[in-house]
Design a protein around this motif. Structure first.
Motif, PDB file in Angstrom:
ATOM      1  N   TRP A  67     -80.129 -29.177   0.832  1.00 55.49           N
ATOM      2  CA  TRP A  67     -79.697 -30.527   1.197  1.00 55.49           C
ATOM      3  C   TRP A  67     -80.898 -31.465   1.175  1.00 55.49           C
ATOM      4  N   CYS A  68     -80.645 -32.696   0.772  1.00 57.01           N
ATOM      5  CA  CYS A  68     -81.619 -33.769   0.931  1.00 57.01           C
ATOM      6  C   CYS A  68     -81.288 -34.494   2.231  1.00 57.01           C
ATOM      7  N   VAL A  69     -82.204 -34.442   3.180  1.00 57.90           N
ATOM      8  CA  VAL A  69     -81.977 -35.001   4.507  1.00 57.90           C
ATOM      9  C   VAL A  69     -82.823 -36.260   4.653  1.00 57.90           C
ATOM     10  N   ILE A  70     -82.166 -37.392   4.891  1.00 57.72           N
ATOM     11  CA  ILE A  70     -82.838 -38.679   5.078  1.00 57.72           C
ATOM     12  C   ILE A  70     -82.556 -39.129   6.504  1.00 57.72           C
ATOM     13  N   ARG A  71     -83.610 -39.395   7.264  1.00 59.27           N
ATOM     14  CA  ARG A  71     -83.468 -39.830   8.652  1.00 59.27           C
ATOM     15  C   ARG A  71     -83.970 -41.259   8.782  1.00 59.27           C
ATOM     16  N   ILE A  72     -83.177 -42.096   9.442  1.00 62.84           N
ATOM     17  CA  ILE A  72     -83.534 -43.477   9.736  1.00 62.84           C
ATOM     18  C   ILE A  72     -83.756 -43.574  11.235  1.00 62.84           C
ATOM     19  N   VAL A  73     -84.981 -43.772  11.637  1.00 60.38           N
ATOM     20  CA  VAL A  73     -85.375 -43.744  13.045  1.00 60.38           C
ATOM     21  C   VAL A  73     -85.881 -45.131  13.433  1.00 60.38           C
ATOM     22  N   ASP A  74     -85.310 -45.707  14.482  1.00 63.24           N
ATOM     23  CA  ASP A  74     -85.808 -47.002  14.984  1.00 63.24           C
ATOM     24  C   ASP A  74     -86.265 -46.835  16.431  1.00 63.24           C
ATOM     25  N   ASP A  75     -87.034 -47.821  16.893  1.00 64.67           N
ATOM     26  CA  ASP A  75     -87.515 -47.800  18.273  1.00 64.67           C
ATOM     27  C   ASP A  75     -86.812 -48.858  19.109  1.00 64.67           C
ATOM     28  N   GLY A  76     -85.529 -49.050  18.820  1.00 62.75           N
ATOM     29  CA  GLY A  76     -84.745 -50.045  19.534  1.00 62.75           C
ATOM     30  C   GLY A  76     -84.274 -49.549  20.884  1.00 62.75           C
ATOM     31  N   PRO A  77     -83.413 -50.329  21.526  1.00 65.53           N
ATOM     32  CA  PRO A  77     -82.965 -49.983  22.887  1.00 65.53           C
ATOM     33  C   PRO A  77     -81.923 -48.886  22.942  1.00 65.53           C
ATOM     34  N   GLY A  78     -81.445 -48.402  21.790  1.00 68.92           N
ATOM     35  CA  GLY A  78     -80.430 -47.356  21.799  1.00 68.92           C
ATOM     36  C   GLY A  78     -79.026 -47.926  21.811  1.00 68.92           C
ATOM     37  N   ILE A  79     -78.062 -47.028  21.649  1.00 69.85           N
ATOM     38  CA  ILE A  79     -76.646 -47.407  21.589  1.00 69.85           C
ATOM     39  C   ILE A  79     -76.013 -47.073  22.932  1.00 69.85           C
ATOM     40  N   PRO A  80     -75.242 -47.980  23.511  1.00 72.95           N
ATOM     41  CA  PRO A  80     -74.594 -47.689  24.803  1.00 72.95           C
ATOM     42  C   PRO A  80     -73.705 -46.455  24.701  1.00 72.95           C
ATOM     43  N   PRO A  81     -73.660 -45.638  25.749  1.00 72.46           N
ATOM     44  CA  PRO A  81     -72.842 -44.417  25.702  1.00 72.46           C
ATOM     45  C   PRO A  81     -71.377 -44.692  25.415  1.00 72.46           C
ATOM     46  N   ARG A  82     -70.853 -45.808  25.867  1.00 74.87           N
ATOM     47  CA  ARG A  82     -69.430 -46.101  25.648  1.00 74.87           C
ATOM     48  C   ARG A  82     -69.119 -46.341  24.171  1.00 74.87           C
ATOM     49  N   LEU A  83     -70.164 -46.656  23.378  1.00 77.38           N
ATOM     50  CA  LEU A  83     -69.949 -46.909  21.953  1.00 77.38           C
ATOM     51  C   LEU A  83     -70.364 -45.736  21.073  1.00 77.38           C
ATOM     52  N   SER A  84     -71.246 -44.883  21.557  1.00 76.03           N
ATOM     53  CA  SER A  84     -71.790 -43.826  20.696  1.00 76.03           C
ATOM     54  C   SER A  84     -70.719 -42.840  20.238  1.00 76.03           C
ATOM     55  N   GLU A  85     -69.704 -42.593  21.076  1.00 76.40           N
ATOM     56  CA  GLU A  85     -68.656 -41.648  20.696  1.00 76.40           C
ATOM     57  C   GLU A  85     -67.680 -42.238  19.682  1.00 76.40           C
ATOM     58  N   ARG A  86     -67.599 -43.576  19.622  1.00 75.36           N
ATOM     59  CA  ARG A  86     -66.640 -44.231  18.704  1.00 75.36           C
ATOM     60  C   ARG A  86     -67.364 -45.063  17.665  1.00 75.36           C
ATOM     61  N   LEU A  87     -68.608 -44.683  17.370  1.00 76.94           N
ATOM     62  CA  LEU A  87     -69.448 -45.554  16.560  1.00 76.94           C
ATOM     63  C   LEU A  87     -68.938 -45.699  15.134  1.00 76.94           C
ATOM     64  N   PHE A  88     -68.330 -44.646  14.596  1.00 71.09           N
ATOM     65  CA  PHE A  88     -67.908 -44.686  13.198  1.00 71.09           C
ATOM     66  C   PHE A  88     -66.455 -45.123  13.038  1.00 71.09           C
ATOM     67  N   GLU A  89     -65.812 -45.537  14.106  1.00 70.42           N
ATOM     68  CA  GLU A  89     -64.450 -46.045  13.997  1.00 70.42           C
ATOM     69  C   GLU A  89     -64.476 -47.490  13.515  1.00 70.42           C
ATOM     70  N   PRO A  90     -63.432 -47.931  12.792  1.00 72.77           N
ATOM     71  CA  PRO A  90     -63.408 -49.305  12.294  1.00 72.77           C
ATOM     72  C   PRO A  90     -63.399 -50.318  13.436  1.00 72.77           C
ATOM     73  N   PHE A  91     -64.105 -51.407  13.206  1.00 74.27           N
ATOM     74  CA  PHE A  91     -64.131 -52.568  14.103  1.00 74.27           C
ATOM     75  C   PHE A  91     -64.750 -52.240  15.465  1.00 74.27           C
ATOM     76  N   VAL A  92     -65.584 -51.190  15.520  1.00 69.83           N
ATOM     77  CA  VAL A  92     -66.352 -50.897  16.724  1.00 69.83           C
ATOM     78  C   VAL A  92     -67.769 -51.377  16.474  1.00 69.83           C
ATOM     79  N   SER A  93     -68.163 -52.453  17.147  1.00 70.44           N
ATOM     80  CA  SER A  93     -69.453 -53.086  16.905  1.00 70.44           C
ATOM     81  C   SER A  93     -70.378 -52.830  18.074  1.00 70.44           C
ATOM     82  N   GLY A  94     -71.680 -52.767  17.770  1.00 64.90           N
ATOM     83  CA  GLY A  94     -72.672 -52.565  18.799  1.00 64.90           C
ATOM     84  C   GLY A  94     -73.009 -53.806  19.583  1.00 64.90           C
ATOM     85  N   GLY A  95     -72.355 -54.909  19.315  1.00 63.16           N
ATOM     86  CA  GLY A  95     -72.581 -56.108  20.102  1.00 63.16           C
ATOM     87  C   GLY A  95     -73.215 -57.239  19.334  1.00 63.16           C
TER      88      GLY A  95
END
Length: 491
Positions: free
Chosen positions: A422-450
């Motif tokens: 496998w070719c594994v590409i990782r995108i790592v940022d030093d931001g504030p992170g994703i709220p727990p309430r959104l992390s479980e539904r992050l890939f669902e349509p129309f779920v925005s991080g704010g």
């Protein structure tokens, strides 16, 4: 003269035979499952009876020989118990032959005495020692008797029961045994057939009541649902076995499918309306962008001050229409894979994602000449979506700008490696992170991080593009120190 009576058209149509009346009159084959179940039940019962008939035939064969031995032994005891010359030789011979034997011999203390002399036989008799034999020999004896020569005779030996001695031998013709054995087998076969039919019929009736009838009900429910999903399904039975669970689960599944079909019909209508609205809105936005370009030449300072905000608002509106239309497509096109050098692809995606040295900067940690097999355009879209989301998350962090005033606001690091094909590409940022309430539904349509200009479709489209490559896009970790996404592609 009375006018002829006219038959109404609808009555004539009702009286007309159906078009498939010939097919209906054809004899219908029995139901496949039920007929095969009945046949298998009868065959299995016959097989069990056949396993029983073999030992029964061996037991009958041995019992017939034992009867002859005991009859000959009793006759010999009677003859020897009479006084000398009380019976003549002819009478003694008749007594000994009563048991159906042609020769009788007694062995006592190693001395063999012939009580009834065997006649001259055309074939040597087959010897069977009843005092101890293997199970295989017992099962083969009836076969030899049934298919043996017509002149075959049997010499049987057993321990005496009514007199002293080592053993008693008799010679008996095999033809009477063959006749009686054949009659026994025919009777056993008839009884086996009757038992098989009765047992098979009872077993089939029980299975038909417990299994086939409920399965037919389930089948009719499925067929009716396939013909018209809106048809109300029959109420499931209150059985607590596997079939009852199947009926209840089928009813639940059918109701879920009905709800999904109703939602789909509403979404189709909504999609058509959204497409029309987007079309009109894009025309309006085009006119507004043309007007904003003309306003750029205005000397009014208020206009010049408000113009960047207007351009950003128009850009966000145009991006919203594009994302909605992209997500509304039936499916993404199949990827056209090529060998893509990752370093230039990451640099190009970072530029489109708005990464820059004095804001959120790009950090590349890539092996030399690292390449992947992917569609260049679709890989670009995935990387742009991930980098743009990271940049927006860092820029929204209110506590970050004062702390890093005069320097980079944050960073997005791209790493790559090969792991088990496998070719594994990782995108790592030093931001504030994703709220727990959104992390479980992050890939669902129309779920925005704010984000104010986010539509919540970027990650959904990116995961679909990764899946089209037979790959995977997933959230590895997130927290106050940053977020890591991992893109895995074959090759």
């Amino acid at each position: 003269m009375r006018p002829p009576r006219v038959i109404p058209r609808d009555l004539f149509d009702r009286l007309r035979p159906p078009a498939d009346w010939r097919e209906r009159l054809k004899p219908q084959a029995p139901d496949g499952l039920s007929s095969r179940l009945l046949l298998l039940t009868v065959l299995f019962t016959l097989a069990v009876q056949a396993l029983i008939v073999g030992p029964n035939a061996a037991s009958f064969h041995e019992r017939w020989l034992m009867d002859r031995l005991q009859a000959a032994e009793l006759a010999s005891v009677g003859v020897e118990a009479l006084p000398y010359s009380a019976v003549d030789d002819q009478t003694a011979e008749q007594l000994l032959r009563i048991g159906g034997v042609s020769a009788v011999a007694i062995s006592d203390q190693g001395v063999m005495r012939q009580l009834l002399q065997a006649p001259n036989l055309a074939r040597a008799p087959d010897f069977i020692d009843l005092r101890g034999r293997s199970t295989g020999s017992k099962l083969l004896d009836p076969v030899r008797t049934l298919f043996g020569h017509p002149d075959r005779s049997i010499r049987a030996r057993a321990a005496p029961r009514y007199r002293s001695g080592d053993f008693i031998d008799v010679v008996a013709p095999a033809e009477p045994l063959k006749i009686e054995l054949r009659a026994f087998l025919l009777n056993s076969l008839l009884v086996s057939i009757i038992i098989s039919v009765v047992a098979g019929g009872l077993l089939y009736a029980g299975l038909a009541f417990l299994v086939l009838q409920p399965l037919r009900r389930v089948t009719r429910s499925i067929e009716g649902f396939a013909a018209d999903p809106q048809t109300v399904a029959p109420t499931p039975s209150d059985r607590h076995d596997e079939i009852g669970r199947v009926e209840r689960e089928l009813a639940v599944m059918q109701e879920e499918v009905r709800q999904a079909l109703r939602s789909r019909s509403r979404l189709v209508a909504l999609g058509e309306a959204v497409a029309k609205i987007n079309h009109d809105l894009r025309n309006m936005l085009t006119s507004a962008q043309i007007a904003s370009e003309r306003l750029a030449d205005s000397a009014d300072p208020q206009v010049a001050k408000a113009l960047p905000r207007l351009e950003r608002a128009l850009g966000r509106a145009a991006a919203l229409t594009r994302n909605v239309l992209d997500y509304g497509k039936s499916e993404e096109p199949a990827p056209v894979k090529n060998r893509v050098a990752l370093a230039p692809a990451v640099t190009s995606a970072a530029e489109d994602a708005g990464l820059e040295a004095h804001g959120v900067r790009l950090v590349k940690a890539l092996p030399g000449r690292f390449a992947v097999q992917a569609d260049p355009d679709q890989l670009h879209r995935i990387l742009v979506n991930l980098m743009r989301n990271a940049r927006q998350a860092i820029e929204r962090d209110s506590a970050r700008a004062p702390r890093r005033k005069g320097g980079p606001l944050g960073s997005v690091m791209v790493e790559a490696s090969r792991e088990d094909g496998w070719c594994v590409i990782r995108i790592v940022d030093d931001g504030p992170g994703i709220p727990p309430r959104l992390s479980e539904r992050l890939f669902e349509p129309f779920v925005s991080g704010g984000s104010a200009d986010g539509t919540g479709l970027g990650l959904t489209i990116s995961r679909e593009l990764a899946t089209n490559h037979q790959g995977e896009l997933r959230l590895v970790e997130t927290g106050p120190t940053g977020t890591t996404f991992e893109l895995r592609l074959p090759g």
